[in-house]
Write a protein that holds these residues in place. Structure first.
Motif, PDB file in Angstrom:
ATOM      1  N   ILE A   7       0.941  -1.155  -0.011  1.00 33.62           N
ATOM      2  CA  ILE A   7      -0.006   0.006  -0.007  1.00 33.62           C
ATOM      3  C   ILE A   7       0.786   1.198  -0.009  1.00 33.62           C
ATOM      4  O   ILE A   7       0.602   2.152  -0.582  1.00 33.62           O
ATOM      5  CB  ILE A   7      -1.070  -0.031   1.050  1.00 33.62           C
ATOM      6  CG1 ILE A   7      -1.897  -1.143   0.868  1.00 33.62           C
ATOM      7  CG2 ILE A   7      -1.735   1.238   1.499  1.00 33.62           C
ATOM      8  CD1 ILE A   7      -2.767  -1.486   2.414  1.00 33.62           C
ATOM      9  N   PHE A   8       2.038   1.235   0.980  1.00 36.47           N
ATOM     10  CA  PHE A   8       2.835   2.301   0.728  1.00 36.47           C
ATOM     11  C   PHE A   8       3.695   2.785  -0.499  1.00 36.47           C
ATOM     12  O   PHE A   8       3.806   3.775  -0.967  1.00 36.47           O
ATOM     13  CB  PHE A   8       3.828   2.174   2.057  1.00 36.47           C
ATOM     14  CG  PHE A   8       3.367   2.479   3.427  1.00 36.47           C
ATOM     15  CD1 PHE A   8       2.055   3.020   3.371  1.00 36.47           C
ATOM     16  CD2 PHE A   8       3.888   2.006   4.411  1.00 36.47           C
ATOM     17  CE1 PHE A   8       1.479   3.498   4.856  1.00 36.47           C
ATOM     18  CE2 PHE A   8       3.256   2.162   5.649  1.00 36.47           C
ATOM     19  CZ  PHE A   8       2.180   3.018   5.967  1.00 36.47           C
ATOM     20  N   GLY A  21       2.791  14.103  11.717  1.00 35.38           N
ATOM     21  CA  GLY A  21       2.385  13.227  12.411  1.00 35.38           C
ATOM     22  C   GLY A  21       0.746  13.105  12.862  1.00 35.38           C
ATOM     23  O   GLY A  21       0.434  12.441  13.567  1.00 35.38           O
ATOM     24  N   GLY A  22       0.198  14.492  12.621  1.00 36.72           N
ATOM     25  CA  GLY A  22      -0.978  14.884  13.090  1.00 36.72           C
ATOM     26  C   GLY A  22      -0.867  15.471  14.628  1.00 36.72           C
ATOM     27  O   GLY A  22      -2.024  15.383  15.135  1.00 36.72           O
ATOM     28  N   VAL A  78       4.347   7.996   2.930  1.00 42.88           N
ATOM     29  CA  VAL A  78       3.778   8.633   4.299  1.00 42.88           C
ATOM     30  C   VAL A  78       4.579   8.749   5.384  1.00 42.88           C
ATOM     31  O   VAL A  78       4.426   9.772   6.199  1.00 42.88           O
ATOM     32  CB  VAL A  78       2.640   7.576   4.339  1.00 42.88           C
ATOM     33  CG1 VAL A  78       1.750   8.003   5.577  1.00 42.88           C
ATOM     34  CG2 VAL A  78       1.672   7.233   3.223  1.00 42.88           C
ATOM     35  N   SER A  79       5.515   7.944   5.630  1.00 44.36           N
ATOM     36  CA  SER A  79       6.374   7.894   6.684  1.00 44.36           C
ATOM     37  C   SER A  79       7.645   8.811   6.914  1.00 44.36           C
ATOM     38  O   SER A  79       8.259   9.078   7.760  1.00 44.36           O
ATOM     39  CB  SER A  79       6.684   6.437   7.353  1.00 44.36           C
ATOM     40  OG  SER A  79       7.402   6.045   6.442  1.00 44.36           O
ATOM     41  N   HIS A  80       8.250   8.805   5.597  1.00 42.68           N
ATOM     42  CA  HIS A  80       9.433   9.353   5.391  1.00 42.68           C
ATOM     43  C   HIS A  80       9.849  10.200   4.134  1.00 42.68           C
ATOM     44  O   HIS A  80       8.879   9.866   2.943  1.00 42.68           O
ATOM     45  CB  HIS A  80      10.673   8.596   5.872  1.00 42.68           C
ATOM     46  CG  HIS A  80      10.487   7.197   4.942  1.00 42.68           C
ATOM     47  ND1 HIS A  80       9.853   6.296   5.238  1.00 42.68           N
ATOM     48  CD2 HIS A  80      11.419   6.979   3.962  1.00 42.68           C
ATOM     49  CE1 HIS A  80      10.174   5.324   4.153  1.00 42.68           C
ATOM     50  NE2 HIS A  80      10.951   5.930   3.489  1.00 42.68           N
ATOM     51  N   LEU A  81      10.675  10.962   3.788  1.00 39.22           N
ATOM     52  CA  LEU A  81      11.203  11.206   2.661  1.00 39.22           C
ATOM     53  C   LEU A  81      12.768  10.914   2.346  1.00 39.22           C
ATOM     54  O   LEU A  81      13.584  11.093   3.317  1.00 39.22           O
ATOM     55  CB  LEU A  81      11.277  12.947   2.449  1.00 39.22           C
ATOM     56  CG  LEU A  81      11.837  13.877   1.308  1.00 39.22           C
ATOM     57  CD1 LEU A  81      10.892  13.492  -0.027  1.00 39.22           C
ATOM     58  CD2 LEU A  81      11.696  15.244   1.663  1.00 39.22           C
ATOM     59  N   ILE A  82      13.086  10.314   1.173  1.00 40.48           N
ATOM     60  CA  ILE A  82      14.510   9.908   0.999  1.00 40.48           C
ATOM     61  C   ILE A  82      14.704  10.777  -0.161  1.00 40.48           C
ATOM     62  O   ILE A  82      14.222  10.787  -1.425  1.00 40.48           O
ATOM     63  CB  ILE A  82      14.276   8.437   0.575  1.00 40.48           C
ATOM     64  CG1 ILE A  82      13.823   7.661   1.906  1.00 40.48           C
ATOM     65  CG2 ILE A  82      15.710   8.125   0.041  1.00 40.48           C
ATOM     66  CD1 ILE A  82      13.890   6.151   1.562  1.00 40.48           C
ATOM     67  N   SER A  98      12.600  12.161   8.488  1.00 40.16           N
ATOM     68  CA  SER A  98      11.188  11.690   9.004  1.00 40.16           C
ATOM     69  C   SER A  98      10.878  12.484  10.252  1.00 40.16           C
ATOM     70  O   SER A  98      11.778  13.259  10.722  1.00 40.16           O
ATOM     71  CB  SER A  98      11.443  10.233   9.531  1.00 40.16           C
ATOM     72  OG  SER A  98      12.432  10.092  10.540  1.00 40.16           O
ATOM     73  N   LEU A  99       9.715  12.191  10.697  1.00 37.24           N
ATOM     74  CA  LEU A  99       9.032  12.715  12.098  1.00 37.24           C
ATOM     75  C   LEU A  99       8.797  11.729  12.923  1.00 37.24           C
ATOM     76  O   LEU A  99       7.948  11.076  12.503  1.00 37.24           O
ATOM     77  CB  LEU A  99       7.917  13.697  11.652  1.00 37.24           C
ATOM     78  CG  LEU A  99       7.432  14.350  12.839  1.00 37.24           C
ATOM     79  CD1 LEU A  99       8.204  15.393  13.475  1.00 37.24           C
ATOM     80  CD2 LEU A  99       6.032  15.054  12.479  1.00 37.24           C
TER      81      LEU A  99
END
Length: 113
Positions: A7-8, A21-22, A78-82, A98-99
């Protein structure tokens, strides 16, 4: 491969850069000036209040000259940027931004030859 990873993979995009992260910290510069520089130099927000730039990274060669990273690819999940950078003829650097769940902006750097 796990179903969540599949899905990711479908959500992965090269044109996004936002990290949140909301909770209270958000890194989503509208018009980023330093997106292709390692670190978080475009300012984040904390409870909707803009903070000053956090940090950037300067890389030095053995002879003391500055290595200027050139971004060659970016992948947002959704969880990070590379972001992958070229540092010279035989060096690349991979940065993972990431956060964390504790609302801490994190950068991991890996230099490869």
């Amino acid at each position: 491969m796990d179903r969540i990873d599949e899905i990711f993979d479908l959500l992965e995009r090269p044109d996004k850069w936002f990290l949140g992260g909301g909770r209270v910290v958000l890194w989503a510069p509208e018009f980023p000036l330093y997106l292709d520089a390692p670190g978080f130099y475009d300012p984040p927000t904390y409870f909707h209040h803009r903070l000053p730039p956090l940090f950037t990274v300067t890389l030095l060669a053995e002879d003391g000259r500055v290595l200027v990273p050139k971004a060659i690819s970016r992948r947002w999940r959704v969880s990070h940027l590379i972001t992958t950078y070229e540092l010279g003829a035989d060096l690349t650097m991979v940065e993972r931004r990431s956060l964390s769940p504790e609302d801490t902006l994190v950068t991991e750097l890996e230099i490869k030859s």
